[in-house]
Design an enzyme around this catalytic site. Structure first.
Site, PDB file in Angstrom:
ATOM      1  N   LEU A   1       0.820  -1.211   0.000  1.00  0.00           N
ATOM      2  CA  LEU A   1       0.000   0.000   0.000  1.00  0.00           C
ATOM      3  C   LEU A   1       0.853   1.260   0.000  1.00  0.00           C
ATOM      4  CD1 LEU A   1      -2.736  -1.034   2.617  1.00  0.00           C
ATOM      5  CD2 LEU A   1      -2.898  -1.092   0.129  1.00  0.00           C
TER       6      LEU A   1
ATOM      7  N   THR B   1      11.204   4.207   6.929  1.00  0.00           N
ATOM      8  CA  THR B   1      11.396   3.292   8.061  1.00  0.00           C
ATOM      9  C   THR B   1      10.499   2.070   8.023  1.00  0.00           C
ATOM     10  OG1 THR B   1       9.790   4.519   9.392  1.00  0.00           O
ATOM     11  CG2 THR B   1      12.093   5.194   9.552  1.00  0.00           C
TER      12      THR B   1
ATOM     13  N   ASP C   1       4.557  14.951  10.729  1.00  0.00           N
ATOM     14  CA  ASP C   1       4.666  14.558   9.320  1.00  0.00           C
ATOM     15  C   ASP C   1       3.283  14.587   8.656  1.00  0.00           C
ATOM     16  OD1 ASP C   1       5.847  13.825   6.959  1.00  0.00           O
ATOM     17  OD2 ASP C   1       5.947  11.689   7.422  1.00  0.00           O
TER      18      ASP C   1
END
Length: 718
Positions: free
Chosen positions: A15, A20, A135
């Site tokens: 997806l 990370t 983020d």
């Protein structure tokens, strides 16, 4: 295939992938329920165990409809690699929505408001739990479709998140550079050494960039060559932007920066919503953390927008559709003030039609009590002054149509095809906007004329109530004067001492003005016939259907372009088909543009011109009806005044005549006398007095009718 004790997934079902971790679509081994699993890579696993566990615990306590839910933390077999099992959002991310050609110029207004509501609610939950995301970007805002068919957006990817109170700072660097706060950008992207610390408001900068991206389809800060290729200028734009700006673009290499203070014309937000969003963006796109709004202020101002309800208003004088945002608990007077800003029609002159009928407006009532409106069923605003129609403001779609290069480049051709498709979507949207106004011009004019015809009938009823009484009183006036002249000079002098009598020529003036009103009604009838013809012609239009037919064919071609860009090389036959597809796509785009320019835009400008002439004629008739109505109201006032003075004069005269010439007992006021004796004169005056009393009674009976007609005729706009 990989698995944990309770979930399994295939590596092909990727997806998304980050620095990370990678995210896959997985299934529950027992129930088959679809979930998303986040598998951390080796770099992430190097973090201390206690740091990882602290982050997992932080995620467990987040529980909100606008935050992707964490179901479990599991491990992969013998590797003990940590896996987060999360809620699966089947409709991709906000970024994938914005990458669709349909949204190249930004989301629709309704979808943008859903994004704003979801992001604000999700961020509010984070701040209540003392979490800073660090983020935020469209790629980290997931989408799914709710049971009601509407989108639900959820914040996700808390890999960079940490617990932080409003007054705390941090120094570690996370985020995606296009959405990164300038202070963090300087250190993370430009690699400049600095000792700055950062607070929770860095999330607000990212939200501002995300909101601008969602509203326009583009990033707010774009150096020449793009943000990733010109990082120094990117930082320069974000740190040197003047107060109040919401975007900055460098269009030439080493060129000046164009500062932007408003959302672009071609975005899909209404003027009113743009205004509200433009009041928020400069205060969160603020590089100086000391000047940037705090979250409390941000939540307060965004919720004010989200709490407002939209009321659709079509201004008939301007021939323009407006969307007015107002709080449901505000008064209608506040709504009318906002309407006056956009339409230039003062509140005291605003009159509204709804579904073809006059809509009574009470400025003191709350906005929530108004009828529900939509773009297809708005309020029709009618003003009482001439206003030139105002063309819908739009950017010429022709400027957004790119051209294909002759060479075959599947990646470049895909990008151009996507931009062509986006331009076609925008052309159809502009066309629908113009046609929507063009639809409401004859509809609103028809309703206005019907309303004016109703007003004419009220005036006719008023005239019908006044004229018989005028004639009767004029008859009594003449008969009284003749009787007084046949009597002695004392009687004549006594009657003449009354207040000024009704002037008969006033009656002629009223009737003459009313006959002019009949002429104006005939003019309304002629305009009405023209309007009905326009409605029939509009219903026969096929422009949008033909454009959408072209769009469907273009979508099929675009899907092929999307497949081919994944192929490293095309065979000869595939290449020839690709070239033909480019030609067909270009021809279909030209056809759409031709329909817009030669039909939609041309018909719209013609409709505006004809509407201006009709509105001038209607305004003239409105003014004339207002004058006639004023004449009749004044006539009514004078008639009442005259009736009172005549009654007083006749009472004095009859009393005096009875004193001087008492009537014999065998006479009655109703008796008929062939000769004008003094007794006859007295009896006839008494008879006239009784007739005058009957006129007074009739006038009182008609009083309520005339008062009602006077009130209904006093509405502004007629």
């Amino acid at each position: 295939m990989q698995s944990t004790p309770n979930y399994l997934w295939e590596l092909e079902n990727l997806l998304g992938q980050g620095a990370t971790a990678s995210v896959y679509k997985a299934r529950n081994k027992k129930t088959g329920e679809e979930v998303a699993v986040k598998v951390f890579n080796n770099l992430s696993c190097e973090r201390p165990h206690e740091v990882q566990m602290r982050k997992f615990e932080m995620l467990r306590k987040l529980n909100h409809v606008n935050i992707v839910k964490l179901f479990a933390v599991e491990e992969i077999g013998s590797t003990k690699q940590k896996v987060l099992v999360m809620e699966y959002c089947s409709s991709g991310s906000l970024l994938s929505v914005l990458e669709e050609p349909e949204n190249a110029f930004g989301l629709s207004e309704s979808e943008f408001l859903i994004v704003m509501q979801c992001v604000v609610a999700g961020m509010n939950h984070l701040r209540q739990n003392g979490v800073v995301h660090r983020d935020i970007k469209p790629g980290n805002i997931m989408r799914l479709i709710g049971e009601d068919g509407h989108s639900i957006y959820k914040l996700t990817d808390f890999g960079a998140a940490r617990e932080l109170d409003d007054d705390e700072k941090f120094q570690s660097i996370y985020g995606t550079e296009e959405y990164l706060h300038p202070d963090m950008y300087e250190r993370a992207v430009l690699r400049k050494p600095q000792q700055k610390s950062y607070g929770v408001t860095v999330d607000l900068w990212s939200i501002g960039v995300t909101f601008y991206h969602a509203a326009t389809g583009n990033l707010p800060f774009i150096p020449f060559g793009g943000p990733r290729k010109n990082k120094v200028t990117m930082h320069k734009i974000t740190t040197e932007k003047p107060p109040g700006t919401i975007a900055g673009v460098q269009r030439k290499e080493n060129g000046a920066i164009e500062w932007i203070y408003e959302l672009p014309v071609n975005c899909q937000l209404s003027v009113a919503l743009k205004t509200h969003v433009e009041s928020i963006l400069p205060n969160i796109l603020e590089a100086d953390q000391e000047k940037c709004w705090g979250f409390d202020k941000f939540f307060s101002e965004t919720n004010k927008i989200l709490e407002r309800m939209a009321i659709h208003v079509f201004s008939l004088p301007q021939a323009n559709m407006h969307k007015i945002y107002v709080h449901p608990c505000d008064t209608v007077a506040k709504f009318m003030e906002i309407v006056s800003i956009y339409t230039l029609v003062p509140p005291e002159r605003q009159r509204y039609l709804y579904e073809g009928h006059h809509f009574p407006i009470n400025p003191a009532m709350e906005v929530c009590s108004l009828s529900t409106t939509t773009e297809q069923n708005p309020f029709i605003l009618i003003g009482s002054e001439i206003q030139e129609p105002k063309s819908v403001i739009y950017k010429d779609p022709a400027t957004d149509y790119p051209r294909f290069l002759p060479s075959v480049n599947v990646v470049g051709d895909y990008t151009i095809a996507k931009n062509v498709l986006a331009a076609v979507y925008q052309t159809i949207r502009v066309s629908k906007s113009l046609l929507r106004c063009q639809e409401f011009i004859p509809r609103g004019t028809y309703w206005l004329i019907q309303s004016m015809k109703t007003e004419y009938r009220r005036i006719a009823d008023k005239k019908g109530a006044l004229v018989p009484i005028l004639n009767c009183m004029a008859n009594i006036e003449n008969r009284t004067q003749r009787l007084c002249k046949k009597g002695n000079s004392e009687a004549t002098e006594m009657y003449d001492q009354g207040e000024s009598h009704w002037k008969l020529h006033s009656m002629g003036n009223i009737l003459s003005r009313f006959s002019q009103c009949l002429d104006k009604e005939n003019m309304l009838g002629r305009i009405l016939l023209d309007v009905l013809k326009e409605q029939d012609q509009f219903r026969m239009g096929t422009s949008i259907n033909r454009m959408e037919n072209c769009l469907q064919k273009m979508q099929l071609i675009f899907r092929q372009f999307k497949k081919r860009r994944q192929q490293p090389r095309l065979g000869y036959n595939e290449e020839q088909i690709h070239k033909l597809d480019k030609v067909n796509l270009g021809n279909l785009a030209k056809k759409v543009l031709s329909i817009f320019q030669d039909e939609v835009a041309l018909m719209y400008q013609t409709a505006l011109s004809e509407h201006a002439a009709k509105m001038r004629a209607i305004n003239e008739i409105q003014n004339h009806l207002g004058l006639i109505n004023g004449y009749l109201i004044e006539c009514f006032r004078e008639l009442r005044s005259y009736e009172e003075s005549v009654n007083k004069a006749m009472d004095r005269l009859s009393e005096r005549m009875l004193q001087v010439y008492p009537v014999h007992s065998n006479h009655s006021p109703q008796a008929s006398y062939p000769n004008d004796t003094q007794d006859d004169l007295t009896l006839r005056i008494l008879q006239l007095r009784d007739e005058m009393k009957a006129v007074t009674y009739e006038l009182e009976q008609n009083n309520s009718i005339i008062d009602r007609l006077s009130v209904s005729s006093s509405s502004p706009g007629l």
